[in-house]
Design a protein around this motif. Sequence first.
Motif, PDB file in Angstrom:
ATOM      1  N   ARG A   1     -37.038   0.866   7.967  1.00  0.00           N
ATOM      2  CA  ARG A   1     -36.848   0.560   9.393  1.00  0.00           C
ATOM      3  C   ARG A   1     -36.978  -0.920   9.718  1.00  0.00           C
ATOM      4  NH1 ARG A   1     -39.117   4.938  13.605  1.00  0.00           N
ATOM      5  NH2 ARG A   1     -38.480   6.832  12.507  1.00  0.00           N
ATOM      6  N   SER A   2     -37.678  -1.638   8.866  1.00  0.00           N
ATOM      7  CA  SER A   2     -37.908  -3.050   9.149  1.00  0.00           C
ATOM      8  C   SER A   2     -36.896  -3.894   8.388  1.00  0.00           C
ATOM      9  CB  SER A   2     -39.327  -3.420   8.715  1.00  0.00           C
ATOM     10  OG  SER A   2     -39.423  -4.798   8.442  1.00  0.00           O
TER      11      SER A   2
ATOM     12  N   GLU B   1     -34.461   8.031   3.706  1.00  0.00           N
ATOM     13  CA  GLU B   1     -34.494   7.380   5.019  1.00  0.00           C
ATOM     14  C   GLU B   1     -34.414   5.867   4.810  1.00  0.00           C
ATOM     15  OE1 GLU B   1     -37.429   7.106   8.917  1.00  0.00           O
ATOM     16  OE2 GLU B   1     -38.221   7.595   6.955  1.00  0.00           O
TER      17      GLU B   1
ATOM     18  N   THR C   1     -32.648 -16.630   5.942  1.00  0.00           N
ATOM     19  CA  THR C   1     -32.726 -18.056   5.664  1.00  0.00           C
ATOM     20  C   THR C   1     -34.099 -18.351   5.086  1.00  0.00           C
ATOM     21  OG1 THR C   1     -31.265 -18.503   7.533  1.00  0.00           O
ATOM     22  CG2 THR C   1     -32.543 -20.352   6.704  1.00  0.00           C
ATOM     23  N   PRO C   2     -34.186 -18.843   3.873  1.00  0.00           N
ATOM     24  CA  PRO C   2     -35.520 -19.068   3.296  1.00  0.00           C
ATOM     25  C   PRO C   2     -36.235 -20.245   3.966  1.00  0.00           C
ATOM     26  CG  PRO C   2     -33.807 -19.803   1.778  1.00  0.00           C
ATOM     27  CD  PRO C   2     -33.099 -19.199   2.953  1.00  0.00           C
ATOM     28  N   PRO C   3     -37.554 -20.173   4.086  1.00  0.00           N
ATOM     29  CA  PRO C   3     -38.337 -21.274   4.688  1.00  0.00           C
ATOM     30  C   PRO C   3     -38.480 -22.404   3.663  1.00  0.00           C
ATOM     31  CG  PRO C   3     -39.820 -19.523   3.994  1.00  0.00           C
ATOM     32  CD  PRO C   3     -38.424 -19.064   3.659  1.00  0.00           C
ATOM     33  N   ILE C   4     -37.431 -23.226   3.546  1.00  0.00           N
ATOM     34  CA  ILE C   4     -37.343 -24.158   2.416  1.00  0.00           C
ATOM     35  C   ILE C   4     -38.522 -25.106   2.294  1.00  0.00           C
ATOM     36  CG2 ILE C   4     -34.878 -24.204   1.870  1.00  0.00           C
ATOM     37  CD1 ILE C   4     -34.591 -26.456   3.923  1.00  0.00           C
ATOM     38  N   THR C   5     -39.023 -25.615   3.417  1.00  0.00           N
ATOM     39  CA  THR C   5     -40.135 -26.581   3.302  1.00  0.00           C
ATOM     40  C   THR C   5     -41.363 -25.890   2.707  1.00  0.00           C
ATOM     41  OG1 THR C   5     -40.694 -26.154   5.618  1.00  0.00           O
ATOM     42  CG2 THR C   5     -39.373 -28.103   5.171  1.00  0.00           C
ATOM     43  N   LEU C   6     -41.585 -24.633   3.096  1.00  0.00           N
ATOM     44  CA  LEU C   6     -42.721 -23.891   2.535  1.00  0.00           C
ATOM     45  C   LEU C   6     -42.517 -23.609   1.051  1.00  0.00           C
ATOM     46  CD1 LEU C   6     -43.600 -21.279   5.319  1.00  0.00           C
ATOM     47  CD2 LEU C   6     -44.679 -23.483   4.847  1.00  0.00           C
TER      48      LEU C   6
ATOM     49  N   TYR D   1     -37.031  -7.178   8.277  1.00  0.00           N
ATOM     50  CA  TYR D   1     -37.795  -8.258   7.679  1.00  0.00           C
ATOM     51  C   TYR D   1     -38.359  -7.866   6.335  1.00  0.00           C
ATOM     52  CZ  TYR D   1     -40.821 -12.159   7.016  1.00  0.00           C
ATOM     53  OH  TYR D   1     -41.410 -13.269   6.486  1.00  0.00           O
TER      54      TYR D   1
ATOM     55  N   GLN E   1     -51.798 -19.148   1.172  1.00  0.00           N
ATOM     56  CA  GLN E   1     -52.742 -20.112   1.730  1.00  0.00           C
ATOM     57  C   GLN E   1     -54.180 -19.928   1.274  1.00  0.00           C
ATOM     58  OE1 GLN E   1     -51.734 -17.379   3.129  1.00  0.00           O
ATOM     59  NE2 GLN E   1     -53.093 -16.615   4.696  1.00  0.00           N
TER      60      GLN E   1
ATOM     61  N   PRO F   1     -49.425 -24.101   2.031  1.00  0.00           N
ATOM     62  CA  PRO F   1     -49.543 -23.797   3.468  1.00  0.00           C
ATOM     63  C   PRO F   1     -49.325 -22.303   3.733  1.00  0.00           C
ATOM     64  CG  PRO F   1     -48.005 -25.616   3.080  1.00  0.00           C
ATOM     65  CD  PRO F   1     -48.315 -25.025   1.744  1.00  0.00           C
ATOM     66  N   PRO F   2     -49.882 -21.783   4.835  1.00  0.00           N
ATOM     67  CA  PRO F   2     -49.639 -20.377   5.172  1.00  0.00           C
ATOM     68  C   PRO F   2     -48.191 -20.162   5.608  1.00  0.00           C
ATOM     69  CG  PRO F   2     -50.877 -21.454   6.922  1.00  0.00           C
ATOM     70  CD  PRO F   2     -50.753 -22.451   5.807  1.00  0.00           C
ATOM     71  N   GLY F   3     -47.725 -18.929   5.459  1.00  0.00           N
ATOM     72  CA  GLY F   3     -46.361 -18.599   5.886  1.00  0.00           C
ATOM     73  C   GLY F   3     -45.571 -17.845   4.834  1.00  0.00           C
TER      74      GLY F   3
END
Lengths: 275, 275
Positions: free
Chosen positions: B99-100, B96, B121-126, B102, B69, B75-77
């Motif tokens: 841990r995340s 190790e 699931t990819p943010p397709i619109t972004l 995401y 952005q 757009p941001p995201g």
Amino acid sequence: MRAGKGRKIKFVGLAHGETSSGIVQRIEDYRKVADELGALLVVDAVATLAGIPLNVAKQGIDICFSGSQKAISAPPGMAPITVNTRVEEAMQARKEPVRSWYFDLTSAMNYWGKERLYHHTPPITLIYAMREALRAVLEEGLEARWERHARNQQALIAGVEAMGLELFVSNAADRLVTVTAINIPAGIEDGKVRRQLLDEFNIEIAGGLGPIKGKIWRVGLMGYSCQETNILLFLAALEKTLHDQGFRLPAGAGVAAAIQNYQHSAQPVAVGARK
Amino acid sequence: MRAGKGRKIKFVGLAHGETSSGIVQRIEDYRKVADELGALLVVDAVATLAGIPLNVAKQGIDICFSGSQKAISAPPGMAPITVNTRVEEAMQARKEPVRSWYFDLTSAMNYWGKERLYHHTPPITLIYAMREALRAVLEEGLEARWERHARNQQALIAGVEAMGLELFVSNAADRLVTVTAINIPAGIEDGKVRRQLLDEFNIEIAGGLGPIKGKIWRVGLMGYSCQETNILLFLAALEKTLHDQGFRLPAGAGVAAAIQNYQHSAQPVAVGARK
């Protein structure tokens, strides 16, 4: 969830809608176990929120999260989450800081505090889209939406059974309304059927994962996609495809059974149609 | 970055564009330090990618990430990220697990492998929006875009200095092109000026953070927003606002100096105008 020597179990977690098998989990059973352990209950409601009954407070869910792109039918990219005060207290009592910046709720929650401390740049276009999707959920009404999902699945089930197919989940009470798992008949190739449905009808259904790969199809009916038009088209397309792949089935039986099922339930309403 | 007893420093990190102060960091200096330590170099290019010169491979950056952005103006995201083979090897050698979920690149990278293992699931619109924004970057040309950012900041600087204001970063070579920090003149209230700019002109500039809160304004010029129209409007609006707040300044001097500056640099082109 595994506790080491002398370590207390802190969380009990479950996927409300088990999409890999098309099973709905009974939240109350997990709540009992969590209570016995003195643990928090975490519910993944990705495939269920706005699709089947869910009441976070009444069902004693401590942490509940979902996705934007399933039964809410907003674009993917967001995950609504709610935590109760027990969780807030547990987070405040942490000794080790959260390792992930992205998913550090202790930091994100400052954004709602008095200081309005900036945590991240919000994905504004997605938030507008989510607001519109939630407006559509409210317009339909949450209970009417649950009924719509149940009604359409009943018609789907009537259709596939009339075609001579069997469901993967034999106990009706265990079936997840938003994902219907169908056993692939003997001699039919999973990939060929799914490819033909996609190429010829632009219909995408999912295959099985892990040990049931090639053994089941999974049909998602969530939010906007969960409507009579799609049920009837899918049954017709599946009949054509199975027929092409050499499976013998009674002509027209699937669509006929679904129509009959709709006629015996409340009149279906096209999604987005004005009442 | 702090190493404990006998522990090796693994990463050296920096923000290429230090937006809190309007300073650009010299990546090569950090690369030298990282080389001395045998460490990987991580560069936050959120405020700089597509705004000022950056060459990940030539500058020896091991991990580089940015935001969608800012100067890319999608757009941001989303956060584009690139890692080199040294980082891939370091990730594979982890004992190790990450841990995340995401931000577990070891898992996300399977998506690009042979198995195409699903991570999220990819943010397709972004992603569509990002593609269009990158198309616009390519259409303008990366070097032309860097020049546009530099040219517009020069006009902004000429304008604010002609109004009798001073820049926070005195050494011109240290100034970040995409964020210009201006000292707030004595007797002028930070909040009142920013509020008036927003209410009267719909222009939002940022204040200072921490110890320089109330002492500087930060003017962002990134991507689409970085254009002559905005520079001249901002200078005019700032003159009106400062005048209303009781600051004495030479009438029209800011806009005049910016115009003169543009006339001595290459002709500015409206963003999005056909060449």
